[in-house]
Design a protein around this motif. Structure first.
Motif, short mmCIF file in Angstrom:
data_model
loop_
_atom_site.label_atom_id
_atom_site.label_comp_id
_atom_site.label_asym_id
_atom_site.label_seq_id
_atom_site.Cartn_x
_atom_site.Cartn_y
_atom_site.Cartn_z
N ASP A 1 59.91 22.42 -35.28
CA ASP A 1 59.94 22.23 -33.83
C ASP A 1 61.32 22.47 -33.25
N ARG B 1 63.75 27.06 -31.86
CA ARG B 1 63.38 27.26 -30.46
C ARG B 1 63.98 28.54 -29.90
N ALA C 1 59.22 26.24 -28.75
CA ALA C 1 59.28 26.37 -30.20
C ALA C 1 58.71 27.71 -30.64
#
Length: 421
Positions: free
Chosen positions: A207, A210, A221
């Motif tokens: 996550d 990005r 993400a």
């Protein structure tokens, strides 16, 4: 003298196997040795290290640069710990001699440019930590010899992309850390999204992988970016002479127009190979559009080749000197396509000799088609031979006969090339 000589030799060997004052050297089994030099406020790699050191710890110092000579004393080292220093400069060849190196930690430094070629010698490497630096460029071939590498840390750098194929050679890789980089989530990075979705390699903190660009995807993400409409370039090459004249004289203007499509829009460059030199044109040297070829352009008198923003390449004064192969390359994030054309000048004064010579040149170039300069032609692949007739300014009946002979030989030449290919 014999005992004294032996004493000097013993002293010399003892000094050679000593330990720098700033380090603590500990002998281990099988003749191995640990040199512990961490937290010593060192500003450079200390000299006088034992040659049998296999683990060298230099973490948490103030080292700012590494040179080719920094580790010449410890070429048997297998673990090298350099984290939490102030390293900003590394000379090419610094690590190239450390053929036994299995673990190296360069994290938490200030590295911007790394000598990636050094890694090609480190085929035994298993752990490579380069996180928390300022690196932005990652060559596609950087890890091509690291088949035993198991853990790669690239997180917290300034990488904007990773080229497809960069990770392919690392067949033993089990952990990859790439989070906290300012990735440009355009077409060139879509492969990484698909790869991460299907790989068995551990990718921590996904996550935190990005996008920093484009603006529409900033903060998204990598695994959540939508599918993009991406297409590799398609390229066409068209050519024609200066159409302002009914007859083409010495110093004729010849124009090549390269048009390309793709998503994202491709960038166009040219490679030119004549008998005397090769050159690359990677950007326009004329500010106007290629459709505007007014005779008043003073630059035509000073530049041998004119490259316009729209991909048009103009040869203001085509002569024997400009004979050669002209290649247009269209490149975007998805791929590169190219198309070539070979230009040859046939003199109407001796067409048979010139065209026979051009026939030999064309066969070496692998020419596929032949067109007279009076025709307009577009090409999408392969390589063509274009024969340009040099017509005298005043043509009499004998000159007209010579030109007719040239055209006849051109027909024969086209047939010969076709049969050859």
């Amino acid at each position: 003298m014999g005992p004294l000589l032996c004493l000097w030799i013993a002293v010399f060997i003892g000094l050679g196997q000593g330990c720098p004052e700033s380090c603590n050297c500990v002998k281990k089994t099988y003749g191995r040795q640990l040199a512990e030099c961490a937290y010593k406020d060192l500003q450079a790699v200390p000299v006088g290290l034992p040659s049998n050191v296999t683990t060298l710890t230099l973490s948490a110092n103030r080292i700012t640069a590494l040179q080719q000579s920094s580790f010449l004393e410890v070429t048997q080292v297998t673990s090298l710990w350099l984290a939490h220093n102030e390293i900003s400069a590394i000379d090419e060849g610094t690590f190239a001699r450390l053929l036994h190196l299995k673990n190296i930690d360069l994290s938490h430094n200030q590295i911007t440019d790394f000598p990636w070629g050094d890694l090609h010698n480190l085929s035994a490497l298993q752990l490579l930590k380069m996180n928390n630096n300022h690196m932005a460029q990652l060559p596609r071939e950087a890890f091509r010899t690291l088949k035993d590498l198991r853990s790669l840390w690239l997180n917290d750098n300034k990488f904007t992309t990773i080229a497809e194929g960069t990770l392919d050679a690392m067949s033993s890789l089990s952990q990859l850390q790439i989070y906290n980089n300012p990735f440009d989530c355009s077409c060139g990075l879509l492969w990484l999204k698909r790869w991460a979705e299907n790989t068995l390699i551990s990718i921590p903190e996904q996550d935190a992988i990005r996008c920093a660009a484009p603006d529409s995807l900033r903060g998204v993400a990598l695994g959540r970016i939508p599918d993009l409409q991406c297409a590799p370039p398609s390229v066409q090459l068209a050519y024609h002479p200066n159409l302002d004249s009914a007859e083409l004289h010495d110093g004729l203007v010849f124009m090549l127009h390269c048009s390309a499509r793709g998503s994202p829009p491709p960038e166009i460059s040219w490679k030119i190979q004549t008998s005397s030199q090769g050159m690359e044109l990677n950007g326009p040297n004329v500010t106007r559009d290629g459709n505007d070829l007014s005779a008043g352009n003073s630059k035509q008198g000073t530049e041998r080749f004119l490259l316009f923003h729209n991909g048009t390449l103009v040869i203001p004064n085509f002569s024997k000197r400009e004979e050669g192969t002209y290649t247009c390359l269209a490149t975007n994030e998805v791929g590169t396509r190219k198309v070539s054309i070979s230009l040859a000048l046939a003199s109407s004064e001796s067409p048979a000799d010139d065209l026979l010579r051009n026939n030999l040149a064309a066969s070496k170039l692998g020419a596929k088609n032949c067109y007279k300069e009076g025709q307009a032609k577009s090409s999408v692949a392969g390589e063509e031979l274009v024969i340009i007739y040099r017509v005298p300014a005043k043509m009499g009946s004998s000159d007209a006969g010579a030109l007719l002979e040239a055209q006849l030989w051109a027909s024969v030449l086209c047939l010969a090339i076709f049969l050859y290919c």
